[in-house]
Design an enzyme around this catalytic site. Structure first.
Site, PDB file in Angstrom:
ATOM      1  CE1 TYR A 143      -1.131 -40.158   7.385  1.00  0.00           C
ATOM      2  CE2 TYR A 143      -0.573 -42.139   8.683  1.00  0.00           C
ATOM      3  CZ  TYR A 143      -0.356 -41.157   7.277  1.00  0.00           C
ATOM      4  OH  TYR A 143       0.407 -41.549   6.368  1.00  0.00           O
ATOM      5  CG  ASP A 238       0.106 -33.345  12.271  1.00  0.00           C
ATOM      6  OD1 ASP A 238       0.422 -34.477  11.898  1.00  0.00           O
ATOM      7  OD2 ASP A 238       0.030 -32.390  11.480  1.00  0.00           O
ATOM      8  CE  LYS A 266      -3.802 -33.735   5.012  1.00  0.00           C
ATOM      9  NZ  LYS A 266      -4.083 -34.634   3.998  1.00  0.00           N
TER      10      LYS A 266
HETATM   11  P1  KE4 Z   1       1.487 -36.328   3.762  1.00  0.00           P
HETATM   12  O1  KE4 Z   1       2.904 -37.024   4.154  1.00  0.00           O
HETATM   13  O2  KE4 Z   1       0.241 -37.363   3.388  1.00  0.00           O
HETATM   14  O3  KE4 Z   1       1.343 -35.110   3.076  1.00  0.00           O
HETATM   15  O4  KE4 Z   1       0.849 -35.704   5.287  1.00  0.00           O
HETATM   16  C1  KE4 Z   1       0.890 -36.755   6.482  1.00  0.00           C
HETATM   17  C2  KE4 Z   1      -0.049 -36.387   7.582  1.00  0.00           C
HETATM   18  C3  KE4 Z   1       0.423 -35.787   8.566  1.00  0.00           C
HETATM   19  N1  KE4 Z   1      -0.415 -35.286   9.479  1.00  0.00           N
HETATM   20  C4  KE4 Z   1      -1.762 -35.281   9.448  1.00  0.00           C
HETATM   21  C5  KE4 Z   1      -2.596 -34.793  10.394  1.00  0.00           C
HETATM   22  C6  KE4 Z   1      -2.240 -35.971   8.192  1.00  0.00           C
HETATM   23  O5  KE4 Z   1      -3.684 -35.895   8.132  1.00  0.00           O
HETATM   24  C7  KE4 Z   1      -1.610 -36.515   7.346  1.00  0.00           C
HETATM   25  C8  KE4 Z   1      -2.115 -36.959   5.871  1.00  0.00           C
HETATM   26  N2  KE4 Z   1      -3.526 -37.053   5.776  1.00  0.00           N
HETATM   27  C9  KE4 Z   1      -3.907 -38.164   5.154  1.00  0.00           C
HETATM   28  C10 KE4 Z   1      -5.723 -38.079   5.114  1.00  0.00           C
HETATM   29  N3  KE4 Z   1      -6.229 -38.012   6.429  1.00  0.00           N
HETATM   30  C11 KE4 Z   1      -3.535 -38.197   3.653  1.00  0.00           C
HETATM   31  C12 KE4 Z   1      -4.466 -39.152   2.828  1.00  0.00           C
HETATM   32  C13 KE4 Z   1      -3.521 -40.252   2.294  1.00  0.00           C
HETATM   33  O6  KE4 Z   1      -2.606 -40.799   3.190  1.00  0.00           O
HETATM   34  O7  KE4 Z   1      -3.470 -40.373   1.030  1.00  0.00           O
END
Ligand code: KE4
Length: 423
Positions: A143, A238, A266
């Site tokens: 993701y 990523d 994060k």
């Molecule tokens: P954000 O746009 O949510 O800040 O980041 C996206 C993203 C990009 N790359 C990786 C590897 C990520 O894990 C994420 C977001 N992670 C999820 C949980 N695994 C966010 C939680 C959510 O969507 O509420």
């Protein structure tokens, strides 16, 4: 029991889609209602009913120091008294950029944004501009945020053919998104044999943490580096989750791989909205206004977020990652043994301060393997642990996180709760 959360959820559902501002928080995957959190300190969450939980989600990764960590809270409170947004550069933007570039071996320059999604979206645009190519290869089960090009699902039959992973994403957008199973270097080689001259980038979670926790097989990351170099494509790490978590220098330091671009989120915001993309100077200099690859953001480099991120990264620079990894490994091993003693099939991959209980006999090396695990057992485990005050990620496709604030007493209480679970 959770009356206040239930009441808040009922009210929220009339105002906010699904009652939450990000889908996974709705706890649909574990047939539960979301808890509304009133405050958090150390590794503890206090919900709206005043109930205390030991937190292994840590806001999906940012809170590696624990909640309300003194240096971060002090930095944010102090910054807030100087104003909350200037729409102009501020000293802490430079300080955080310097700290992130110094920490990450593959970085020469970095651009701050406001989320991991913005970071990966921007990195892909930059890779496409830098190579003059359109296609991107990602891995099934990884993701990278919710930008359209990454919301691609495997098409029927042909593994590499993408279809939109959600309504609202045009087929035309995912037509340039190629897919391969994680850890399958042969599949990547086949895709490059057909599409190599058109591939702008390969984007990968160097440790996959969005299908549970899937570790890279020996040679997988090295193979991606070799193939992208051979074909003139960029390798994008990523590190939104792994950055400053699997090592202070991220996965690129831990696995000694030199990516062309890296994305962050994060932890570098210390709990405030921050993302970033960075990499080699020859690519980053293409980004506006130095170059002509447009990317922008009203709140990028926001002084409060920069203060939180800077306090976090500075604290991590002197933190003992080895000790945290040892504590996490001992805890996860004990948890696995407790669950196995109940006669259920369980795997417990761990890396650094991450762990993931899979209820299956097989080693999970890709998304198909993760999907083959017993999600009903996971849901049963999740519900019984939450009832005992242990807050796990509400999905078998997420990863457990440990912070520097977790104590042996927290681990012991968690293992006691696991012993009481009936599976
Ligand atoms: P954000 O746009 O949510 O800040 O980041 C996206 C993203 C990009 N790359 C990786 C590897 C990520 O894990 C994420 C977001 N992670 C999820 C949980 N695994 C966010 C939680 C959510 O969507 O509420």
């Amino acid at each position: 029991m959770d009356d206040a959360s239930r009441k808040l959820f009922e009210k929220s559902r009339a105002l906010v889609p699904g009652g939450v501002n990000s889908p996974v928080r709705a706890c649909h995957n574990v047939d539960s209602l979301p808890l509304f959190i009133a405050e958090a300190h150390g590794c503890h969450l206090i919900d709206a009913d005043g109930k205390n939980y030991i937190d292994f989600v840590l806001s999906w990764g940012p809170m590696i120091l624990g909640h309300d960590a003194a240096p971060v809270t002090e930095a944010v409170c102090s910054a807030a008294k100087r104003g909350t947004s200037y729409g102009a550069p501020c000293p802490d933007e430079v300080a955080l950029a310097e700290a992130v570039v110094a920490a990450m071996p593959g970085l020469e320059m970095v651009r701050m944004v406001n989320s991991g999604t913005e970071a990966t979206m921007s990195a892909l645009r930059l890779a496409r501009a830098a190579t003059g190519r359109d296609k991107v290869l990602k891995f099934i089960g990884c993701y990278h945020g919710h930008a359209d090009p990454f919301l691609a699902a495997a098409g029927s039959g042909v593994a590499t053919f993408s279809i939109p992973g959600t309504p609202g994403v045009p087929q035309s957008v995912v037509a340039d998104t190629l897919l391969a199973p994680y850890n399958d270097l042969a599949a990547v080689e086949e895709i490059f044999a057909v599409h190599g001259p058109a591939i702008a980038a390969v984007i990968v979670e160097p440790v996959a943490a969005n299908m549970g926790l899937v570790l890279p097989k020996p040679g997988f990351l090295e193979g991606l580096r070799a193939l992208t170099t051979q074909h003139g494509s960029l390798l994008v790490f990523d590190e939104v989750i792994t950055g400053f978590r699997v090592a202070f220098g991220g996965a690129q330091a831990r696995f000694n791989i030199d990516p062309d671009l890296t994305t962050f989120g994060k932890i570098i915001g210390g709990g405030l909205p921050v993302g970033a993309f960075g990499g080699k100077r020859r690519y980053m200099e293409l980004v506006a206004p130095q170059g002509n690859v447009y990317q922008a953001g009203t709140l990028s480099g926001n002084p409060l977020a920069m203060a939180a991120g800077l306090a976090t990264v500075r604290a991590l620079a002197v933190a003992d990652y080895g000790a945290l990894e040892a504590r996490t490994s001992a805890f996860a091993t004990a948890l696995r043994d407790i669950l196995a003693a109940k006669g259920v099939p369980v795997q417990m991959p761990t890396l650094a301060s991450m762990f993931c209980p899979y209820f299956c006999e097989h080693e999970v090396t890709d998304f198909a393997g993760a999907k083959a695990c017993d999600q009903k057992l996971f849901t049963n485990f999740y519900k019984q642990m939450r009832a005992q005050g242990i807050y796990l990620a509400p999905s078998g496709f997420e990863t457990g996180m440990v912070s520097f604030a977790h104590t042996e007493d927290d681990f012991s209480r968690t293992l006691d709760a696991a012993r009481k679970v009936a599976l």
